[in-house]
Design a protein around this motif. Structure first.
Motif, mmCIF file in Angstrom:
data_model
loop_
_atom_site.group_PDB
_atom_site.id
_atom_site.type_symbol
_atom_site.label_atom_id
_atom_site.label_comp_id
_atom_site.label_asym_id
_atom_site.label_seq_id
_atom_site.Cartn_x
_atom_site.Cartn_y
_atom_site.Cartn_z
ATOM 1 N N VAL A 139 0.853 -1.192 0.000
ATOM 2 C CA VAL A 139 0.000 0.000 0.000
ATOM 3 C C VAL A 139 0.890 1.243 0.000
ATOM 4 O O VAL A 139 1.873 1.328 0.746
ATOM 5 C CB VAL A 139 -0.937 0.008 1.219
ATOM 6 N N VAL A 140 0.516 2.217 -0.837
ATOM 7 C CA VAL A 140 1.224 3.489 -0.910
ATOM 8 C C VAL A 140 0.425 4.554 -0.180
ATOM 9 O O VAL A 140 -0.780 4.710 -0.398
ATOM 10 C CB VAL A 140 1.454 3.929 -2.373
ATOM 11 N N ASN A 141 1.102 5.301 0.697
ATOM 12 C CA ASN A 141 0.475 6.419 1.382
ATOM 13 C C ASN A 141 0.636 7.673 0.522
ATOM 14 O O ASN A 141 1.730 8.250 0.440
ATOM 15 C CB ASN A 141 1.133 6.624 2.747
ATOM 16 N N PRO A 142 -0.426 8.151 -0.159
ATOM 17 C CA PRO A 142 -0.271 9.265 -1.108
ATOM 18 C C PRO A 142 0.162 10.571 -0.452
ATOM 19 O O PRO A 142 0.786 11.418 -1.096
ATOM 20 C CB PRO A 142 -1.668 9.393 -1.736
ATOM 21 N N THR A 143 -0.156 10.774 0.807
ATOM 22 C CA THR A 143 0.241 12.020 1.472
ATOM 23 C C THR A 143 1.728 12.041 1.788
ATOM 24 O O THR A 143 2.287 13.102 2.083
ATOM 25 C CB THR A 143 -0.555 12.206 2.766
ATOM 26 N N CYS A 144 2.361 10.872 1.729
ATOM 27 C CA CYS A 144 3.790 10.778 2.033
ATOM 28 C C CYS A 144 4.653 10.932 0.781
ATOM 29 O O CYS A 144 5.839 11.235 0.865
ATOM 30 C CB CYS A 144 4.061 9.432 2.707
ATOM 31 N N VAL A 145 4.036 10.755 -0.404
ATOM 32 C CA VAL A 145 4.790 10.776 -1.654
ATOM 33 C C VAL A 145 5.401 12.160 -1.889
ATOM 34 O O VAL A 145 4.727 13.187 -1.770
ATOM 35 C CB VAL A 145 3.887 10.394 -2.835
ATOM 36 N N LEU A 146 6.681 12.192 -2.219
ATOM 37 C CA LEU A 146 7.382 13.437 -2.510
ATOM 38 C C LEU A 146 7.359 13.710 -4.015
ATOM 39 O O LEU A 146 7.509 12.785 -4.818
ATOM 40 C CB LEU A 146 8.826 13.365 -2.011
ATOM 41 N N PRO A 147 7.205 14.979 -4.429
ATOM 42 C CA PRO A 147 7.190 15.288 -5.859
ATOM 43 C C PRO A 147 8.556 15.016 -6.499
ATOM 44 O O PRO A 147 9.603 15.211 -5.882
ATOM 45 C CB PRO A 147 6.856 16.779 -5.908
ATOM 46 N N GLU A 148 8.523 14.589 -7.761
ATOM 47 C CA GLU A 148 9.728 14.501 -8.577
ATOM 48 C C GLU A 148 9.817 15.781 -9.408
ATOM 49 O O GLU A 148 8.801 16.349 -9.804
ATOM 50 C CB GLU A 148 9.678 13.282 -9.490
#
Length: 222
Positions: A139-148
């Motif tokens: 599962v991916v936590n979308p609020t944790c994803v950093l922009p590229e």
């Protein structure tokens, strides 16, 4: 009693001989890197005396520098776009008021647009979840994803030249001025942009001529 300075200027104009050609050069940066919408700046100026009503053939050559930077920042497959636009315009004036044909000329322009649709940096945002049937899911936590981010920078310096024509210039001493202005714009969503324009070395020539009026030109088109 007349103003001594005005009297001397008038005498100097009368003594100035009529000329067919005049020129001026500059070997330094005439307009440094500038952003935004700038006012017209006089880069080169010279005088020429016409004995009779003549036409003036004016050439203006300059080094033109353009700098554009666009950066996009995207995650979760959301498209991001940044745009940077830089432009250098040149015009010629006679006696500070009359704009010489063909008017404003673009010596250099660049419009740079960068877009990207990225997932983002998810290395630290993954977790394992055990389902009811005993299987395991990632599962991916979308609020944790950093922009590229992707960034594009272009910096160029080129020489450009154009010929301006002034017709029916009356007899007398006339001041010919070459002006330039810089216009930069841009837009960004989550990224950034930057645009600059500059004018380097330059030269101008002014030639007094008698041009053919309304010639009939026949072109052979194959």
């Amino acid at each position: 009693m007349p103003n001594p300075r005005s009297y001397l200027q008038a005498v100097s104009s009368l003594r100035q001989p009529s000329a067919k050609v005049t020129a001026k050069t500059a070997n330094l940066t005439l307009l440094p890197e500038t952003s935004g919408t700038g006012a017209w700046q006089t880069l080169l100026s010279n005088t020429i005396k016409t004995a009779y009503q003549k036409d003036l053939f004016i050439g203006a050559s300059f080094e033109v520098g353009l700098y554009t930077q666009t950066l996009v920042s995207s995650k979760n497959m959301v498209r991001d776009t940044s745009t940077a636009d830089a432009k250098v315009q040149v015009r010629v004036l006679i006696d500070g008021t009359r704009v010489v044909e063909p008017g404003n000329v673009v010596y250099g322009r660049r419009k740079q647009t960068l877009s990207a649709t990225l997932e983002g940096a998810i290395a630290g945002c993954l977790s394992l979840v055990t389902n009811l049937d005993g299987t395991v899911s990632i599962v991916v936590n979308p609020t944790c994803v950093l922009p590229e981010t992707i960034e594009l920078i272009l910096d160029s310096m080129d020489a450009a030249a154009f010929n301006f024509v002034a017709v029916n210039v009356p007899q007398g001493v006339h001041t010919i001025s070459v002006q330039a202005r810089i216009d930069t714009t841009g837009s960004a969503q989550t990224g950034s942009w930057k645009a600059l324009g500059a004018v380097g070395k330059g030269s101008m020539t002014v030639e007094s001529v008698r041009l053919i009026k309304d010639p009939n030109v026949i072109l052979d088109v194959p």
